[in-house]
Motif scaffolding. Sequence first.
Motif, mmCIF file in Angstrom:
data_model
loop_
_atom_site.group_PDB
_atom_site.id
_atom_site.type_symbol
_atom_site.label_atom_id
_atom_site.label_comp_id
_atom_site.label_asym_id
_atom_site.label_seq_id
_atom_site.Cartn_x
_atom_site.Cartn_y
_atom_site.Cartn_z
ATOM 1 N N ARG A 149 3.999 20.584 -7.044
ATOM 2 C CA ARG A 149 3.504 19.204 -7.074
ATOM 3 C C ARG A 149 2.849 18.862 -8.416
ATOM 4 O O ARG A 149 2.177 17.849 -8.533
ATOM 5 C CB ARG A 149 2.511 18.994 -5.932
ATOM 6 C CG ARG A 149 3.187 19.169 -4.566
ATOM 7 C CD ARG A 149 2.234 19.029 -3.428
ATOM 8 N NE ARG A 149 1.905 17.609 -3.275
ATOM 9 C CZ ARG A 149 0.924 17.168 -2.508
ATOM 10 N NH1 ARG A 149 0.177 18.008 -1.837
ATOM 11 N NH2 ARG A 149 0.693 15.885 -2.406
ATOM 12 N N GLU A 150 3.055 19.722 -9.436
ATOM 13 C CA GLU A 150 2.511 19.512 -10.779
ATOM 14 C C GLU A 150 1.004 19.220 -10.731
ATOM 15 O O GLU A 150 0.492 18.299 -11.385
ATOM 16 C CB GLU A 150 3.249 18.372 -11.493
ATOM 17 C CG GLU A 150 4.736 18.620 -11.647
ATOM 18 C CD GLU A 150 5.470 17.424 -12.204
ATOM 19 O OE1 GLU A 150 4.821 16.439 -12.636
ATOM 20 O OE2 GLU A 150 6.706 17.458 -12.218
ATOM 21 N N ALA A 151 0.279 20.012 -9.967
ATOM 22 C CA ALA A 151 -1.146 19.784 -9.741
ATOM 23 C C ALA A 151 -1.988 20.067 -10.978
ATOM 24 O O ALA A 151 -1.686 20.950 -11.767
ATOM 25 C CB ALA A 151 -1.625 20.650 -8.582
ATOM 26 N N ARG A 152 -3.046 19.296 -11.109
ATOM 27 C CA ARG A 152 -4.056 19.519 -12.145
ATOM 28 C C ARG A 152 -5.398 19.086 -11.559
ATOM 29 O O ARG A 152 -5.462 18.201 -10.708
ATOM 30 C CB ARG A 152 -3.726 18.789 -13.429
ATOM 31 C CG ARG A 152 -3.541 17.304 -13.262
ATOM 32 C CD ARG A 152 -2.734 16.719 -14.421
ATOM 33 N NE ARG A 152 -2.510 15.312 -14.246
ATOM 34 C CZ ARG A 152 -1.576 14.772 -13.463
ATOM 35 N NH1 ARG A 152 -0.794 15.549 -12.743
ATOM 36 N NH2 ARG A 152 -1.433 13.470 -13.373
ATOM 37 N N VAL A 177 -14.763 17.106 -7.624
ATOM 38 C CA VAL A 177 -13.503 17.697 -8.066
ATOM 39 C C VAL A 177 -12.369 16.740 -7.712
ATOM 40 O O VAL A 177 -12.287 16.267 -6.572
ATOM 41 C CB VAL A 177 -13.268 19.067 -7.391
ATOM 42 C CG1 VAL A 177 -11.917 19.639 -7.786
ATOM 43 C CG2 VAL A 177 -14.395 20.034 -7.752
ATOM 44 N N THR A 178 -11.517 16.455 -8.677
ATOM 45 C CA THR A 178 -10.359 15.593 -8.441
ATOM 46 C C THR A 178 -9.095 16.424 -8.645
ATOM 47 O O THR A 178 -8.871 16.969 -9.726
ATOM 48 C CB THR A 178 -10.359 14.380 -9.387
ATOM 49 O OG1 THR A 178 -11.576 13.654 -9.189
ATOM 50 C CG2 THR A 178 -9.176 13.477 -9.110
ATOM 51 N N LEU A 179 -8.301 16.522 -7.586
ATOM 52 C CA LEU A 179 -7.011 17.218 -7.639
ATOM 53 C C LEU A 179 -5.929 16.154 -7.712
ATOM 54 O O LEU A 179 -5.787 15.336 -6.786
ATOM 55 C CB LEU A 179 -6.811 18.084 -6.393
ATOM 56 C CG LEU A 179 -5.433 18.723 -6.231
ATOM 57 C CD1 LEU A 179 -5.180 19.732 -7.343
ATOM 58 C CD2 LEU A 179 -5.306 19.375 -4.865
ATOM 59 N N THR A 180 -5.198 16.134 -8.811
ATOM 60 C CA THR A 180 -4.133 15.157 -8.998
ATOM 61 C C THR A 180 -2.795 15.864 -8.868
ATOM 62 O O THR A 180 -2.567 16.897 -9.498
ATOM 63 C CB THR A 180 -4.255 14.478 -10.379
ATOM 64 O OG1 THR A 180 -5.566 13.919 -10.495
ATOM 65 C CG2 THR A 180 -3.222 13.387 -10.550
ATOM 66 N N THR A 181 -1.916 15.312 -8.038
ATOM 67 C CA THR A 181 -0.584 15.876 -7.828
ATOM 68 C C THR A 181 0.455 14.773 -7.979
ATOM 69 O O THR A 181 0.128 13.581 -7.955
ATOM 70 C CB THR A 181 -0.457 16.505 -6.425
ATOM 71 O OG1 THR A 181 -0.773 15.520 -5.437
ATOM 72 C CG2 THR A 181 -1.385 17.696 -6.267
ATOM 73 N N THR A 182 1.709 15.188 -8.105
ATOM 74 C CA THR A 182 2.818 14.240 -8.193
ATOM 75 C C THR A 182 3.708 14.446 -6.976
ATOM 76 O O THR A 182 4.195 15.557 -6.735
ATOM 77 C CB THR A 182 3.623 14.459 -9.490
ATOM 78 O OG1 THR A 182 2.730 14.317 -10.596
ATOM 79 C CG2 THR A 182 4.757 13.455 -9.615
ATOM 80 N N VAL A 183 3.897 13.382 -6.215
ATOM 81 C CA VAL A 183 4.741 13.419 -5.024
ATOM 82 C C VAL A 183 5.760 12.292 -5.148
ATOM 83 O O VAL A 183 5.380 11.128 -5.298
ATOM 84 C CB VAL A 183 3.893 13.251 -3.732
ATOM 85 C CG1 VAL A 183 4.783 13.242 -2.515
ATOM 86 C CG2 VAL A 183 2.842 14.331 -3.649
ATOM 87 N N GLY A 229 7.517 11.407 -7.592
ATOM 88 C CA GLY A 229 7.336 10.698 -8.843
ATOM 89 C C GLY A 229 6.078 9.846 -8.911
ATOM 90 O O GLY A 229 5.843 9.165 -9.894
ATOM 91 N N ARG A 230 5.265 9.884 -7.862
ATOM 92 C CA ARG A 230 4.049 9.089 -7.811
ATOM 93 C C ARG A 230 2.828 10.000 -7.868
ATOM 94 O O ARG A 230 2.766 11.012 -7.193
ATOM 95 C CB ARG A 230 4.036 8.283 -6.508
ATOM 96 C CG ARG A 230 3.141 7.073 -6.539
ATOM 97 C CD ARG A 230 3.227 6.251 -5.252
ATOM 98 N NE ARG A 230 2.390 6.904 -4.244
ATOM 99 C CZ ARG A 230 2.825 7.381 -3.078
ATOM 100 N NH1 ARG A 230 4.086 7.268 -2.744
ATOM 101 N NH2 ARG A 230 2.000 7.958 -2.241
ATOM 102 N N SER A 231 1.847 9.621 -8.660
ATOM 103 C CA SER A 231 0.635 10.414 -8.817
ATOM 104 C C SER A 231 -0.345 10.113 -7.682
ATOM 105 O O SER A 231 -0.557 8.948 -7.336
ATOM 106 C CB SER A 231 -0.013 10.075 -10.167
ATOM 107 O OG SER A 231 -1.142 10.865 -10.379
ATOM 108 N N GLU A 232 -0.908 11.173 -7.101
ATOM 109 C CA GLU A 232 -1.913 11.040 -6.047
ATOM 110 C C GLU A 232 -3.135 11.853 -6.439
ATOM 111 O O GLU A 232 -3.010 12.966 -6.935
ATOM 112 C CB GLU A 232 -1.379 11.557 -4.709
ATOM 113 C CG GLU A 232 -0.249 10.754 -4.134
ATOM 114 C CD GLU A 232 0.220 11.286 -2.788
ATOM 115 O OE1 GLU A 232 -0.281 12.338 -2.333
ATOM 116 O OE2 GLU A 232 1.088 10.647 -2.192
ATOM 117 N N ALA A 233 -4.316 11.304 -6.207
ATOM 118 C CA ALA A 233 -5.559 11.995 -6.539
ATOM 119 C C ALA A 233 -6.404 12.150 -5.277
ATOM 120 O O ALA A 233 -6.604 11.190 -4.538
ATOM 121 C CB ALA A 233 -6.331 11.229 -7.603
#
Length: 128
Positions: free
Chosen positions: A40-43, A80-86, A88-92
């Motif tokens: 999910r390309e998490a950061r 803490v903010t976990l940002t993922t891509t689902v 093609g859309r970014s979710e935090a």
Amino acid sequence: MVGLVPPDLRDRWAAFSVTDAHDGPAPIPATNEWARLAAREARTSVRILRITEPMTWTNAVEAGRITDPGITARIVSAEVTLTTTVDGRSEAERTSVELGLEFEGPPTRSTWGFVGAVTYTAIPVGTS
């Protein structure tokens, strides 16, 4: 405290204390969670809100129950903010986190080192 950890486990205590999910979520994800996060390309970003010395720690030192001059405790409160891509859309996902940590340093060591996470609380705040 290090003195309460059996000597044969001390070299592994720091890693275990941040990965053990026995009583709830751990600060560091389990191995299988890393693969899901990578897919999910998490950061993650962290905003430290405050760092305090626990009152129970201060009282124990003053009462002579903790006598090791090189060990100290702190409580770290953060968002803490976990940002993922689902799809093609970014979710935090935001989480309020509090960690009770112990460190060892001068005068028993020349530099500060992480001993272990004593407590960990994570409360979801919301998503965007």
